[in-house]
Design a protein around this motif. Structure first.
Motif, PDB file in Angstrom:
ATOM      1  N   ILE A  14       0.852  -1.181   0.000  1.00 20.20           N
ATOM      2  CA  ILE A  14       0.000   0.000   0.000  1.00 20.20           C
ATOM      3  C   ILE A  14       0.887   1.229   0.000  1.00 20.20           C
ATOM      4  CG2 ILE A  14      -1.756   1.266   1.268  1.00 20.20           C
ATOM      5  CD1 ILE A  14      -2.575  -1.465   2.463  1.00 20.20           C
ATOM      6  N   GLU A  15       0.722   2.036  -0.999  1.00 25.30           N
ATOM      7  CA  GLU A  15       1.468   3.279  -1.086  1.00 25.30           C
ATOM      8  C   GLU A  15       0.477   4.429  -1.001  1.00 25.30           C
ATOM      9  OE1 GLU A  15       4.185   3.588  -4.388  1.00 25.30           O
ATOM     10  OE2 GLU A  15       4.597   1.437  -4.308  1.00 25.30           O
ATOM     11  N   SER A  16       0.639   5.242   0.003  1.00 24.79           N
ATOM     12  CA  SER A  16      -0.255   6.385   0.137  1.00 24.79           C
ATOM     13  C   SER A  16       0.518   7.661  -0.160  1.00 24.79           C
ATOM     14  CB  SER A  16      -0.861   6.440   1.534  1.00 24.79           C
ATOM     15  OG  SER A  16       0.150   6.434   2.508  1.00 24.79           O
ATOM     16  N   LYS A  17      -0.170   8.586  -0.799  1.00 24.56           N
ATOM     17  CA  LYS A  17       0.475   9.854  -1.135  1.00 24.56           C
ATOM     18  C   LYS A  17       0.520  10.740   0.108  1.00 24.56           C
ATOM     19  CE  LYS A  17      -3.762  12.049  -2.582  1.00 24.56           C
ATOM     20  NZ  LYS A  17      -4.377  12.988  -3.438  1.00 24.56           N
ATOM     21  N   PRO A  18       1.483  11.625   0.208  1.00 22.19           N
ATOM     22  CA  PRO A  18       1.554  12.528   1.352  1.00 22.19           C
ATOM     23  C   PRO A  18       0.351  13.479   1.366  1.00 22.19           C
ATOM     24  CG  PRO A  18       3.490  12.782  -0.083  1.00 22.19           C
ATOM     25  CD  PRO A  18       2.588  11.793  -0.710  1.00 22.19           C
ATOM     26  N   LEU A  19      -0.091  13.840   2.566  1.00 20.10           N
ATOM     27  CA  LEU A  19      -1.218  14.750   2.702  1.00 20.10           C
ATOM     28  C   LEU A  19      -0.798  16.179   2.395  1.00 20.10           C
ATOM     29  CD1 LEU A  19      -2.745  13.467   6.055  1.00 20.10           C
ATOM     30  CD2 LEU A  19      -3.590  13.025   3.759  1.00 20.10           C
ATOM     31  N   GLU A  23      -5.468  19.196   3.597  1.00 18.89           N
ATOM     32  CA  GLU A  23      -6.006  17.918   4.073  1.00 18.89           C
ATOM     33  C   GLU A  23      -5.649  17.688   5.541  1.00 18.89           C
ATOM     34  OE1 GLU A  23      -6.027  15.247  -0.012  1.00 18.89           O
ATOM     35  OE2 GLU A  23      -4.149  15.434   1.134  1.00 18.89           O
ATOM     36  N   ARG A  24      -4.414  18.017   5.910  1.00 18.89           N
ATOM     37  CA  ARG A  24      -4.000  17.893   7.313  1.00 18.89           C
ATOM     38  C   ARG A  24      -4.847  18.757   8.219  1.00 18.89           C
ATOM     39  NH1 ARG A  24       1.865  16.025   8.005  1.00 18.89           N
ATOM     40  NH2 ARG A  24       2.274  15.747   5.817  1.00 18.89           N
TER      41      ARG A  24
END
Length: 65
Positions: A14-19, A23-24
């Motif tokens: 699972i690769e998630s993109k940085p927020l 979004e933070r």
């Protein structure tokens, strides 16, 4: 939440993109509001007197003979 078992020979990566900053901030604001709601509910429960809690509990109905 349960765990997903990986079948033999298959790897789940699972690769998630940085927020983003927006979004933070949105997530942080949501968490703050949710915590405020929980604290408010706890405060109301603490202020209730034992007599008041008895009114809100179910009492068994007794049959008269």
């Amino acid at each position: 939440m349960g765990h997903i078992r990986e079948p033999k020979g298959v790897d789940f990566i699972i690769e998630s993109k940085p927020l983003t900053t927006e979004e933070r901030k949105a997530i942080s604001d949501f968490i703050k509001k949710d915590k405020e709601k929980l604290v408010a509910k706890r405060n109301i429960a603490k202020r209730m007197q034992p007599e008041q809690t008895k009114k809100h509990t179910r009492q068994p109905h007794l049959k008269s003979t």
